[in-house]
Design a protein around this motif. Structure first.
Motif, PDB file in Angstrom:
ATOM      1  N   MET A 118     -75.196   6.758 -28.902  1.00 31.68           N
ATOM      2  CA  MET A 118     -74.162   6.746 -29.934  1.00 31.68           C
ATOM      3  C   MET A 118     -73.519   8.109 -30.107  1.00 31.68           C
ATOM      4  SD  MET A 118     -76.702   6.675 -33.225  1.00 31.68           S
ATOM      5  CE  MET A 118     -78.076   6.006 -32.307  1.00 31.68           C
ATOM      6  N   THR A 119     -72.303   8.075 -30.644  1.00 29.09           N
ATOM      7  CA  THR A 119     -71.648   9.311 -31.068  1.00 29.09           C
ATOM      8  C   THR A 119     -71.753   9.400 -32.584  1.00 29.09           C
ATOM      9  OG1 THR A 119     -69.495   8.229 -31.270  1.00 29.09           O
ATOM     10  CG2 THR A 119     -69.979   9.337 -29.170  1.00 29.09           C
ATOM     11  N   LEU A 120     -71.715  10.629 -33.077  1.00 28.88           N
ATOM     12  CA  LEU A 120     -71.766  10.917 -34.508  1.00 28.88           C
ATOM     13  C   LEU A 120     -70.458  11.593 -34.880  1.00 28.88           C
ATOM     14  CD1 LEU A 120     -75.318  12.564 -34.427  1.00 28.88           C
ATOM     15  CD2 LEU A 120     -74.777  10.143 -34.701  1.00 28.88           C
ATOM     16  N   SER A 121     -69.765  11.065 -35.863  1.00 26.18           N
ATOM     17  CA  SER A 121     -68.490  11.650 -36.285  1.00 26.18           C
ATOM     18  C   SER A 121     -68.392  11.600 -37.811  1.00 26.18           C
ATOM     19  CB  SER A 121     -67.320  10.911 -35.633  1.00 26.18           C
ATOM     20  OG  SER A 121     -67.315   9.545 -36.010  1.00 26.18           O
ATOM     21  N   GLU A 122     -67.316  12.191 -38.317  1.00 27.08           N
ATOM     22  CA  GLU A 122     -67.100  12.280 -39.764  1.00 27.08           C
ATOM     23  C   GLU A 122     -68.375  12.763 -40.456  1.00 27.08           C
ATOM     24  OE1 GLU A 122     -65.011   8.913 -41.489  1.00 27.08           O
ATOM     25  OE2 GLU A 122     -64.222   8.400 -39.508  1.00 27.08           O
ATOM     26  N   THR A 123     -68.934  13.847 -39.924  1.00 33.35           N
ATOM     27  CA  THR A 123     -70.204  14.380 -40.386  1.00 33.35           C
ATOM     28  C   THR A 123     -70.019  15.387 -41.518  1.00 33.35           C
ATOM     29  OG1 THR A 123     -70.048  16.110 -38.712  1.00 33.35           O
ATOM     30  CG2 THR A 123     -71.260  14.132 -38.100  1.00 33.35           C
ATOM     31  N   PRO A 124     -71.040  15.532 -42.374  1.00 33.91           N
ATOM     32  CA  PRO A 124     -70.952  16.558 -43.420  1.00 33.91           C
ATOM     33  C   PRO A 124     -71.102  17.954 -42.822  1.00 33.91           C
ATOM     34  CG  PRO A 124     -73.070  15.424 -43.524  1.00 33.91           C
ATOM     35  CD  PRO A 124     -72.245  14.736 -42.462  1.00 33.91           C
ATOM     36  N   LYS A 125     -70.491  18.929 -43.462  1.00 26.07           N
ATOM     37  CA  LYS A 125     -70.612  20.318 -43.000  1.00 26.07           C
ATOM     38  C   LYS A 125     -72.038  20.798 -43.180  1.00 26.07           C
ATOM     39  CE  LYS A 125     -65.853  21.569 -44.053  1.00 26.07           C
ATOM     40  NZ  LYS A 125     -65.157  21.538 -42.918  1.00 26.07           N
ATOM     41  N   PRO A 126     -72.557  21.636 -42.312  1.00 28.81           N
ATOM     42  CA  PRO A 126     -71.861  22.379 -41.273  1.00 28.81           C
ATOM     43  C   PRO A 126     -71.767  21.653 -39.927  1.00 28.81           C
ATOM     44  CG  PRO A 126     -74.101  23.179 -41.406  1.00 28.81           C
ATOM     45  CD  PRO A 126     -73.943  22.111 -42.469  1.00 28.81           C
ATOM     46  N   MET A 127     -72.176  20.363 -39.883  1.00 30.92           N
ATOM     47  CA  MET A 127     -72.086  19.614 -38.631  1.00 30.92           C
ATOM     48  C   MET A 127     -70.626  19.337 -38.289  1.00 30.92           C
ATOM     49  SD  MET A 127     -75.203  16.899 -39.311  1.00 30.92           S
ATOM     50  CE  MET A 127     -74.686  15.833 -37.998  1.00 30.92           C
ATOM     51  N   LYS A 128     -70.332  19.332 -36.983  1.00 33.34           N
ATOM     52  CA  LYS A 128     -68.986  18.993 -36.513  1.00 33.34           C
ATOM     53  C   LYS A 128     -68.969  17.663 -35.776  1.00 33.34           C
ATOM     54  CE  LYS A 128     -66.383  22.975 -35.563  1.00 33.34           C
ATOM     55  NZ  LYS A 128     -65.945  23.943 -34.559  1.00 33.34           N
TER      56      LYS A 128
END
Length: 167
Positions: free
Chosen positions: A75-85
């Motif tokens: 899977m891909t991870l997106s729309e993540t909380p900061k500090p994650m990109k």
């Protein structure tokens, strides 16, 4: 930042696969997820997309990019909380006696330059490993009892008793 964790779950690979393959159903056993509404028409297979809404009011979008039927979900991870990109993750299953070894690999992109890299390795990596371990413990509890372990490690008789709600 790369993190990897392996843990034995005392359940069949078929049961573990069914839980992970129910893409909108992670709220039933993931301790930090209170809701996991689908953002796609499909609940399984490539392209299935969900938003995991966490107890701390943040969220992340996870999209299946590849399936090795019964063995792995990429899977891909997106729309993540900061500090994650953003990032990607793989959940692999390996039958082992009467249980299943679950291997979770994560590659997370951290923002904030060198400070983010330091934060990732010193703080986020150990936290993620701890969270994955508790998630797999909660999965085992769920498969045995139908219950859920909450983000504080307390066992409950049902996901709703732990504060989770269906999407």
């Amino acid at each position: 930042m790369h993190a990897e964790m392996t843990k034995r779950v005392n359940a069949s690979a078929e049961d573990v696969w069914a839980a992970f393959n129910d893409w909108g159903g992670i709220w039933r056993f993931q301790p930090w997820v209170v809701r996991s509404p689908l953002l796609s028409q499909n609940n399984e297979g490539v392209g299935a997309k969900r938003r995991c809404e966490f107890v701390d009011k943040t969220s992340i979008v996870e999209t299946i990019t590849k399936i090795d039927d019964g063995r792995a979900i990429h899977m891909t991870l997106s729309e993540t909380p900061k500090p994650m990109k953003g990032g990607k993750s793989v959940i692999r299953l390996s039958p082992s006696g009467s249980g299943t070894d679950v291997i979770v690999e994560m590659d997370i992109e951290i923002g904030m330059g060198p400070l983010g890299a330091i934060m990732g390795n010193l703080m986020m990596k150990p936290m993620m490993k701890k969270r994955v371990s508790l998630m797999l413990e909660s999965l085992e509890h769920h498969l045995k009892t139908g219950g859920k372990i909450d983000s504080k490690g307390v066992k409950h008789s049902s996901p709703s008793a732990a504060g989770a709600v269906p999407a």
